[in-house]
Design an enzyme around this catalytic site. Structure first.
Site, PDB file in Angstrom:
ATOM      1  N   TYR A 101       0.826  -1.193   0.000  1.00  0.00           N
ATOM      2  CA  TYR A 101       0.000   0.000   0.000  1.00  0.00           C
ATOM      3  C   TYR A 101       0.869   1.254   0.000  1.00  0.00           C
ATOM      4  O   TYR A 101       2.017   1.201  -0.424  1.00  0.00           O
ATOM      5  CB  TYR A 101      -1.053  -0.060   1.138  1.00  0.00           C
ATOM      6  CG  TYR A 101      -2.227   0.722   0.663  1.00  0.00           C
ATOM      7  CD1 TYR A 101      -2.971   0.292  -0.445  1.00  0.00           C
ATOM      8  CD2 TYR A 101      -2.518   1.970   1.201  1.00  0.00           C
ATOM      9  CE1 TYR A 101      -3.963   1.073  -0.984  1.00  0.00           C
ATOM     10  CE2 TYR A 101      -3.530   2.749   0.657  1.00  0.00           C
ATOM     11  CZ  TYR A 101      -4.236   2.300  -0.431  1.00  0.00           C
ATOM     12  OH  TYR A 101      -5.212   3.085  -0.973  1.00  0.00           O
ATOM     13  N   ARG A 154      -8.462  10.012  -9.054  1.00  0.00           N
ATOM     14  CA  ARG A 154      -7.679  10.702  -8.010  1.00  0.00           C
ATOM     15  C   ARG A 154      -6.954   9.640  -7.194  1.00  0.00           C
ATOM     16  O   ARG A 154      -7.360   9.288  -6.100  1.00  0.00           O
ATOM     17  CB  ARG A 154      -8.610  11.555  -7.132  1.00  0.00           C
ATOM     18  CG  ARG A 154      -7.882  12.604  -6.337  1.00  0.00           C
ATOM     19  CD  ARG A 154      -8.067  12.441  -4.859  1.00  0.00           C
ATOM     20  NE  ARG A 154      -7.644  11.126  -4.402  1.00  0.00           N
ATOM     21  CZ  ARG A 154      -7.736  10.690  -3.158  1.00  0.00           C
ATOM     22  NH1 ARG A 154      -8.294  11.425  -2.238  1.00  0.00           N
ATOM     23  NH2 ARG A 154      -7.320   9.496  -2.797  1.00  0.00           N
ATOM     24  N   LYS A 172      -5.952  -2.478  -1.720  1.00  0.00           N
ATOM     25  CA  LYS A 172      -6.872  -2.340  -0.583  1.00  0.00           C
ATOM     26  C   LYS A 172      -7.473  -3.685  -0.203  1.00  0.00           C
ATOM     27  O   LYS A 172      -7.650  -3.994   0.966  1.00  0.00           O
ATOM     28  CB  LYS A 172      -8.000  -1.366  -0.945  1.00  0.00           C
ATOM     29  CG  LYS A 172      -7.524   0.074  -0.918  1.00  0.00           C
ATOM     30  CD  LYS A 172      -8.211   0.878   0.144  1.00  0.00           C
ATOM     31  CE  LYS A 172      -7.339   2.030   0.564  1.00  0.00           C
ATOM     32  NZ  LYS A 172      -8.023   3.177   1.109  1.00  0.00           N
ATOM     33  N   GLU A 243     -13.522   4.154  -4.195  1.00  0.00           N
ATOM     34  CA  GLU A 243     -12.132   4.430  -3.836  1.00  0.00           C
ATOM     35  C   GLU A 243     -11.458   5.333  -4.871  1.00  0.00           C
ATOM     36  O   GLU A 243     -11.508   5.055  -6.073  1.00  0.00           O
ATOM     37  CB  GLU A 243     -11.394   3.072  -3.792  1.00  0.00           C
ATOM     38  CG  GLU A 243     -10.005   3.123  -3.291  1.00  0.00           C
ATOM     39  CD  GLU A 243      -9.920   3.506  -1.821  1.00  0.00           C
ATOM     40  OE1 GLU A 243     -10.754   3.049  -1.016  1.00  0.00           O
ATOM     41  OE2 GLU A 243      -9.013   4.277  -1.479  1.00  0.00           O
ATOM     42  N   ASP A 244     -10.865   6.407  -4.403  1.00  0.00           N
ATOM     43  CA  ASP A 244     -10.064   7.291  -5.256  1.00  0.00           C
ATOM     44  C   ASP A 244     -10.820   7.828  -6.472  1.00  0.00           C
ATOM     45  O   ASP A 244     -10.276   7.889  -7.586  1.00  0.00           O
ATOM     46  CB  ASP A 244      -8.751   6.593  -5.651  1.00  0.00           C
ATOM     47  CG  ASP A 244      -7.757   6.583  -4.481  1.00  0.00           C
ATOM     48  OD1 ASP A 244      -8.137   7.039  -3.378  1.00  0.00           O
ATOM     49  OD2 ASP A 244      -6.617   6.130  -4.651  1.00  0.00           O
ATOM     50  N   ASP A 266     -14.189   5.347   1.038  1.00  0.00           N
ATOM     51  CA  ASP A 266     -13.108   5.269   2.015  1.00  0.00           C
ATOM     52  C   ASP A 266     -12.342   6.582   2.141  1.00  0.00           C
ATOM     53  O   ASP A 266     -11.876   6.924   3.221  1.00  0.00           O
ATOM     54  CB  ASP A 266     -12.150   4.132   1.645  1.00  0.00           C
ATOM     55  CG  ASP A 266     -11.119   3.919   2.728  1.00  0.00           C
ATOM     56  OD1 ASP A 266     -11.538   3.772   3.891  1.00  0.00           O
ATOM     57  OD2 ASP A 266      -9.913   3.949   2.433  1.00  0.00           O
ATOM     58  N   ASP A 267     -12.211   7.315   1.031  1.00  0.00           N
ATOM     59  CA  ASP A 267     -11.430   8.562   1.088  1.00  0.00           C
ATOM     60  C   ASP A 267     -12.123   9.594   1.955  1.00  0.00           C
ATOM     61  O   ASP A 267     -11.474  10.417   2.596  1.00  0.00           O
ATOM     62  CB  ASP A 267     -11.230   9.126  -0.325  1.00  0.00           C
ATOM     63  CG  ASP A 267     -10.647   8.070  -1.228  1.00  0.00           C
ATOM     64  OD1 ASP A 267      -9.533   7.606  -0.940  1.00  0.00           O
ATOM     65  OD2 ASP A 267     -11.329   7.657  -2.188  1.00  0.00           O
ATOM     66  N   ASN A 406      -0.842  11.963   0.979  1.00  0.00           N
ATOM     67  CA  ASN A 406      -0.092  10.796   0.487  1.00  0.00           C
ATOM     68  C   ASN A 406       0.262  10.978  -0.973  1.00  0.00           C
ATOM     69  O   ASN A 406      -0.419  11.714  -1.680  1.00  0.00           O
ATOM     70  CB  ASN A 406      -0.971   9.536   0.582  1.00  0.00           C
ATOM     71  CG  ASN A 406      -1.175   9.081   2.003  1.00  0.00           C
ATOM     72  OD1 ASN A 406      -0.305   9.221   2.834  1.00  0.00           O
ATOM     73  ND2 ASN A 406      -2.340   8.538   2.284  1.00  0.00           N
TER      74      ASN A 406
END
Ligand code: NAI
Length: 549
Positions: A101, A154, A172, A243-244, A266-267, A406
């Site tokens: 990760y 993203r 993930k 996600e993203d 999750d973000d 990150n």
């Protein structure tokens, strides 16, 4: 070797067995298995135990010269022998997490088309509109517990990576198994290829996705709608983790689907939970209460606004007035302090746009607002400069400073800078890992506000309870549980999260807390079992070799 819980399953034989990562044990097959399963002679003669094989893997792993080489090595192990892969991941989680990760997965995504070996998960492109159900039916597993899906727009703080972003759902989901014990056969990574606006990728002859710009507006929403409906038809029991996605779509999709299907982002929500947990832990150090804090966010996107909303949710649960709770959270974005009279305040920022004079810079905002907590979620590296850290230290005995962006290259400051410039007073956490720092003879251990502390346990709790929704109350419960797992000894060193080596234990407690919310909020038709933790533990996948004969 223990009894095989999958006895009488359709185990492939011959070379097909050795080429099937789910069943393959490589040199770990016993003499008897080799005979019965028709693989005698297809392997070198000596039989190795799982731990002997693990030694070989770790030796080779350590010899790989770069993190990306280590990543490629691990993924190829996952493609060969899934059980051994998870054995290694679980037994060396602190060493493996930065490889499978963030930060290494970021580099792996940027180079995904160059390092591509073997497909994993499902790819659904714009060509597949009208047939998404059929594609989802191609997935070989009968049951799916959790889908992690991205459109690659993203990826971490690295922007649009198109189909190369598939590294994220894959990574993930390995953490669902490694950190919480969700069975790998319940995990499905999905890449929605809606195009890319990354011009470098559109010129890259190796690029694995379709060569066109992204879908927008109604066309995009219809595409996502077909996807969600197709999942509901084929795997209605599956949790969908968004996600993203870029914040242009993420908030809208979350609002549209959170009450309709079992889904979360999750973000926004996972980040919020892990950050809130870090705040709870820091309050244990400063011996103060959430209601007495003033939180200044640098970055008003998915992460920042998600954290602010969960702080409000948590305070409201404790009987605090919602408007008053919002007034504790302030935002500086790329155009300065978010205030009521400013132009172009998006709908999601509006609840946090307070009646206040506009302020241009983060430094002036700190001097004016005197926050107790500063949270960076801007994706802008080195923006928490010496002035910023010193200003936070001027107003607080122990300023709480989180640099969440990150990967490491995007972090608002390093752990060393935060501790050095605050003369060892900062309570610090970051999104990517940093090494401990020694200041005046005291070692400070920075916390990594890694979402992996919460989402695997949340998924496990929702799967076990068969919850129909994932709610914000679950994210608050996860945050509280995670913080309760931090020991006094951890806090003594400034560490806001438990040691990663305890993550499976921590995840089972989070799963229990989440399942309790499901039972108490009528989100499941199942009755709460008497010994819930025992039931949760019985669902946990252990990567042991079982005898097949
Ligand atoms: P986003 O794109 O939704 O939001 C970024 C925000 O930063 C926007 O409000 C933007 O206006 C602001 N911003 C950009 N440039 C700025 C500048 N020069 N000054 C002030 N503000 C500026 O992105 P998202 O999803 O909120 O992620 C932000 C960062 O947080 C990323 O680097 C991501 O990797 C990281 N993150 C960390 C997590 C963790 O540590 N657990 C989890 C999720 C995200």
């Amino acid at each position: 070797m223990s009894d095989n819980p999958m006895k009488n399953k359709n185990i492939p034989t011959g070379i097909n067995l050795l080429h099937n990562p789910v069943w393959n044990k490589g040199t770990g097959f016993s003499e008897e298995e080799r005979e019965v399963l028709k693989i005698r002679g297809l392997l070198p003669p000596r039989v190795f135990s799982e731990s002997e094989q693990a030694l070989r893997i770790m030796e080779n792993f350590k010899k790989k010269p770069t993190p990306l080489e280590k990543y490629i090595y691990l993924i190829s192990l996952q493609d060969r022998n899934e059980t051994l892969f998870y054995r290694i991941l679980i037994d060396h989680i602190d060493e493996m997490m930065p490889i499978v990760y963030t930060p290494t997965v970021g580099e792996a995504c940027q180079k995904f088309d160059q390092i591509f070996r073997r497909p994993r998960g499902l790819y659904i492109s714009t060509k597949d509109r009208g047939s998404m159900k059929k594609i989802i039916e191609n997935w070989p597993e009968e049951k799916v517990g959790i889908i992690v899906v991205t459109d690659g727009e993203r990826i971490l703080g690295l922007g649009d990576q198109g189909t190369n972003g598939m590294g994220i759902p894959i990574g993930k989901l390995t953490l669902y198994t490694a950190c919480a014990g969700v069975n790998p056969n319940l995990c499905l990574p999905i890449m929605l290829d809606v195009g890319t606006n990354n011009e470098d990728l559109l010129k890259d002859p190796l690029y694995l996705g379709e060569f066109h710009h992204r879908l927008y507006g109604e066309e995009y929403d219809d595409y996502i709608e077909e996807f969600v409906q197709a999942v509901q038809e084929v795997h209605p029991e599956a949790i969908i983790q968004f996600e993203d996605f870029s914040n242009r779509n993420a908030f809208r999709l979350l609002e549209k689907y959170r009450d309709r299907v079992c889904s979360f982002n999750d973000d926004i929500q996972g980040t919020a939970s892990v950050a809130l947990s870090g705040i709870y832990s820091s309050l244990r150090i400063t011996k103060s209460e959430l209601r007495n804090q003033r939180v200044l966010f640098f970055g008003a996107g998915e992460a920042g606004l998600g954290i602010g909303s969960l702080i409000v949710n948590s305070l409201v649960k404790d009987g605090f007035d919602e408007n008053e709770a919002r007034k504790l959270c302030w935002y500086v974005d790329s155009r300065g302090l978010v205030v009521k009279d400013r132009e172009k305040i998006t709908r999601h920022k509006a609840p946090f746009a307070h009646d206040h004079l506009f302020i241009d810079t983060l430094l002036d905002a700190i001097h004016n607002l005197k926050p107790t907590i500063l949270i960076g979620a801007s994706g802008q590296p080195q923006t928490f400069t010496q002035d910023i850290i010193e200003a936070m230290t001027e107003y607080n005995k122990n300023p709480v400073i989180f640099a969440l962006s990150n990967p490491t290259s995007k972090s608002e400051c390093t752990a060393e800078q935060a501790y050095k410039w605050s003369k060892g007073k900062a309570i610090f956490a970051s999104g990517s890992p940093f090494d401990p720092v020694e200041i005046n003879g005291k070692t400070h251990v920075p916390g990594q506000g890694n979402n992996a502390y919460v989402f695997p346990g949340i998924g496990l709790g929702a799967i076990v309870s068969e919850s129909s929704r994932i709610t914000d109350d679950m994210f608050v419960a996860a945050a509280q549980t995670l913080s309760q797992c931090v020991t006094e000894e951890d806090l003594e060193k400034g560490r806001l999260y438990p040691d990663l080596t305890r993550i499976r234990e921590v995840s089972s407690y989070i799963a229990r807390a989440v399942a309790i919310v499901a039972y108490e909020s009528d989100l499941t038709e199942n009755e709460r079992p008497k010994d819930l933790l025992k039931v949760i533990k019985s669902h946990i996948y252990e990567p042991n070799y079982y005898s097949y004969v």
